[in-house]
Design an enzyme around this catalytic site. Structure first.
Site, PDB file in Angstrom:
ATOM      1  NE  ARG A  10       5.868   6.274   6.184  1.00 43.72           N
ATOM      2  CZ  ARG A  10       4.927   6.381   7.114  1.00 43.72           C
ATOM      3  NH1 ARG A  10       4.767   5.428   7.999  1.00 43.72           N
ATOM      4  NH2 ARG A  10       4.143   7.403   7.142  1.00 43.72           N
TER       5      ARG A  10
ATOM      6  CG  ASN B 162       2.340  -1.483   3.070  1.00 45.55           C
ATOM      7  OD1 ASN B 162       1.745  -0.452   2.753  1.00 45.55           O
ATOM      8  ND2 ASN B 162       3.648  -1.579   3.024  1.00 45.55           N
ATOM      9  CE1 TYR B 163       2.942  -0.388   9.127  1.00 49.31           C
ATOM     10  CE2 TYR B 163       3.866  -0.709   6.932  1.00 49.31           C
ATOM     11  CZ  TYR B 163       3.910  -0.911   8.295  1.00 49.31           C
ATOM     12  OH  TYR B 163       4.945  -1.661   8.829  1.00 49.31           O
TER      13      TYR B 163
ATOM     14  CB  CYS C  34       7.936   0.796   1.389  1.00 46.66           C
ATOM     15  SG  CYS C  34       7.847   1.855   2.824  1.00 46.66           S
ATOM     16  CB  THR C  35      11.426   0.567   5.260  1.00 45.09           C
ATOM     17  OG1 THR C  35      10.404   0.212   6.175  1.00 45.09           O
ATOM     18  CG2 THR C  35      11.241   1.993   4.800  1.00 45.09           C
TER      19      THR C  35
ATOM     20  CE  LYS D  17      -8.303   3.831  -4.673  1.00 38.42           C
ATOM     21  NZ  LYS D  17      -8.466   2.410  -4.239  1.00 38.42           N
TER      22      LYS D  17
ATOM     23  N   GLY E 298       3.132   1.308  -5.298  1.00 37.93           N
ATOM     24  CA  GLY E 298       4.156   0.771  -6.192  1.00 37.93           C
ATOM     25  C   GLY E 298       4.256   1.572  -7.488  1.00 37.93           C
ATOM     26  CG  ASP E 299       6.403  -0.130 -10.783  1.00 37.10           C
ATOM     27  OD1 ASP E 299       7.140   0.418  -9.935  1.00 37.10           O
ATOM     28  OD2 ASP E 299       6.744  -1.109 -11.476  1.00 37.10           O
ATOM     29  CB  THR E 300       0.014   2.546  -9.064  1.00 40.28           C
ATOM     30  OG1 THR E 300       0.015   1.148  -8.792  1.00 40.28           O
ATOM     31  CG2 THR E 300      -1.332   3.004  -9.531  1.00 40.28           C
TER      32      THR E 300
ATOM     33  CD  GLU F 263       4.626   8.958   1.038  1.00 44.07           C
ATOM     34  OE1 GLU F 263       4.024   7.942   1.400  1.00 44.07           O
ATOM     35  OE2 GLU F 263       4.425  10.060   1.534  1.00 44.07           O
TER      36      GLU F 263
END
Ligand code: NAP
Length: 508
Positions: A463, A178-179, A307-308, A201, A255-257, A273
């Site tokens: 953020r 997303n960013y 995320c926010t 990466k 995310g959950d990764t 994060e």
């Protein structure tokens, strides 16, 4: 145009190269990963993939090993490069990045369907972040500590301790889609100013934008090996990278990764994060026009893929009808369409993401939520939707849709709101939250009670500004980011102790 003129060297035909050892290289694997334009749902770009264990191509594993080796060697002399020189190069990269904001923003529009103006803002903000980090690095890394021994019982003043901050070595940076530019530089700049080298990466959707950004660092003239960019799908190359013995620190956003990575990584510092189910608590005395404006900005900017983003509204029943009406009126004015037209709501990043969001919407419908608008979807484009009267048995009450769908839960007490925010049915309620009230004392008590890394009073979660500390509690993250915290996180304290002989005589 991206990929032409100055940027031509990073392309081989229609395939983007990877960046290692100060050069743009073709992978010997010759395998490519397609990057799908979320709007057209057609292949927009191709990046080279470093084939690893999955395909058992030894030479390509060796290519990644070489990247790590070169990063390790380069870091040794980079750490000895004067701090002001490191800062100077970062300032140069920041200027080049801002100068090339248009072609990089164009990639963000095509790869991740970011609205055109927001795409430019992301690149400019990234340049500012790099410059700010260079200056903050000069300020905080230029200082150490001097301690004397006789402040601890049993000691004479015979030991002088000098401490300074030293780099960790090779930092592995993995940002989310997303960013892809901003969340990459928020790792690159602190790593480099602190004297580390960095291997990036990038997310697959966002890889081309990230490669163009890395090219700006290349043009700034960083020594070879200080920054590298290895492309490929996280599911294929992620484990190899995160478990690589050459990595001394992992900075991950996603995310959950991240939870899986933290279980596999070795004994290296982690900056994690992760996701958030950011709650917005609205009390009876709140300025409801202000709340509605913040719900729109917080919940629907970049189609909720932040995320926010406000991801659940917990509003006191007595003001819920008025607030819902105000938000509905504002939603009706949102423009929906392609990112090139700078629409407010643009297609979500992938078909699987759109399907996931649709699953949450269907579940809410079956369980009786009130639809404030008709649910509408065309490909990856989902029209903004407010779901009222959401109850705790609905998935949308807890899960992060990462799309333009926002649940409203009506509450009868502040405690009920805080309880929902802190309940752990799903792991990610703990990044940020916000509370709207005119009573600042109450707001501070609520902030203390909310188990989130940050609470915003009378504004939506956010953020930035990028030098503010930013962190999630529990499964929303490890460590804290923000410019200063990231620099500190990517360094270690080194002590040198000067031992004086025990005095046999008194001076003076
Ligand atoms: P994601 O699926 O977790 O992916 C994040 C990054 O991890 C991507 O670069 C991805 O590469 C890579 N990856 C995937 N599998 C991997 C593996 N096994 N090992 C190593 N890396 C791997 O997240 P996303 O969908 O890009 O981003 C959305 C999520 O990020 C949301 O949950 C959002 O809340 C969170 N987020 C958090 C923050 C924060 O600061 N707390 C900020 C922004 C976003 P590929 O793209 O190649 O799969």
């Amino acid at each position: 145009m991206a990929g032409t003129g100055l940027f031509a060297e990073i392309l081989d035909g229609d395939v983007y190269k990877y960046y290692a050892d100060g050069e743009w290289k073709k992978s010997s694997s010759a395998k490519t990963v397609a990057i799908i334009n979320p709007t057209t749902r057609k292949t927009q770009y191709k990046v080279q993939v470093k084939l690893l264990m999955v395909l058992k191509i030894a030479c390509t594993q060796e290519e990644v090993n070489k990247v790590m080796e070169s990063a390790k060697t380069a870091q040794k002399s980079w750490a000895k490069t004067p701090l002001w020189k490191r800062a100077e190069l970062l300032h140069k990269a920041a200027a080049i990045l801002k100068e090339h904001k248009a072609p990089i923003a164009e990639c963000l529009v095509k790869e991740i369907a970011k609205p055109a103006k927001d795409a430019v803002t992301e690149v400019v903000r990234s340049g500012d972040l790099v410059s700010y980090t260079a200056e903050e690095g000069v300020r905080i890394l230029g200082e150490g500590k001097f301690l004397v021994s006789d402040s601890f019982p049993g000691n004479e003043r015979t030991k002088y301790c000098l401490t300074s901050k030293i780099p960790l070595g090779v930092i592995l940076a993995i940002p989310p889609f997303n960013y892809p530019v901003n969340l990459a530089v928020s790792k690159i700049a602190p790593a480099l100013i602190a004297g580390n080298s960095l291997v990036l990466k990038p997310p697959t959707q966002g890889a081309v934008s990230a490669l163009h950004m890395v090219h700006c660092f290349h043009l700034a003239g960083f020594p070879k090996g200080i920054i590298s960019c290895v492309t490929g799908k996280g599911s294929e190359i992620g484990d190899f990278l995160t478990m690589h013995p050459g990595v001394n620190c992992i900075s991950f956003t996603g995310g959950d990764t991240g939870i899986a990575i933290s279980k596999k990584a070795g004994m290296v510092p982690l900056q994690m994060e992760l996701g958030g189910k950011d709650a917005c608590i609205v009390l009876e005395d709140a300025d409801l026009d202000l709340v509605a404006a913040n719900i729109i900005k917080g919940g629907f900017s970049y189609s909720g893929q932040r995320c926010t983003a406000v991801k659940v509204v917990l509003v006191m029943e007595s003001v819920a009808d008025v607030l819902v009406d105000k938000v509905k009126a504002k939603i009706a004015k949102l423009t929906v369409g392609p990112p090139e037209d700078d629409c407010d709501i643009t297609p979500v990043v992938s078909e699987s993401s759109a399907n996931f969001i649709e699953g949450l919407v269907k579940d809410a419908k079956e369980k009786g939520a009130t639809f404030c608008q008709e649910y509408k979807r065309d490909g990856n484009l989902i029209w903004p939707l407010l779901l009222d009267n959401v109850r705790p048995d609905m998935r949308i009450a807890w899960e992060e849709p990462f799309g333009p769908v926002l649940p409203v839960i009506r509450i009868n007490s502040i405690e009920e709101g805080i309880h929902h925010c802190n309940a752990s049915n799903f792991v990610h309620a703990t990044l940020q939250g916000c509370v709207f009230t005119k009573d600042v004392n109450k707001a501070i008590l609520i902030s203390d009670a909310m188990e989130t890394g940050t609470v915003q009073i009378n504004s939506a979660p956010a953020r930035g500004p990028d030098h503010f500390p930013f962190q999630g509690l529990k499964d929303s993250g490890i460590g804290s980011q923000g410019v200063t915290n990231s620099i500190n996180m990517m360094t270690k304290i080194k002590s040198t102790v000067i031992n004086l002989p025990t005095p046999s005589y008194t001076m003076g």
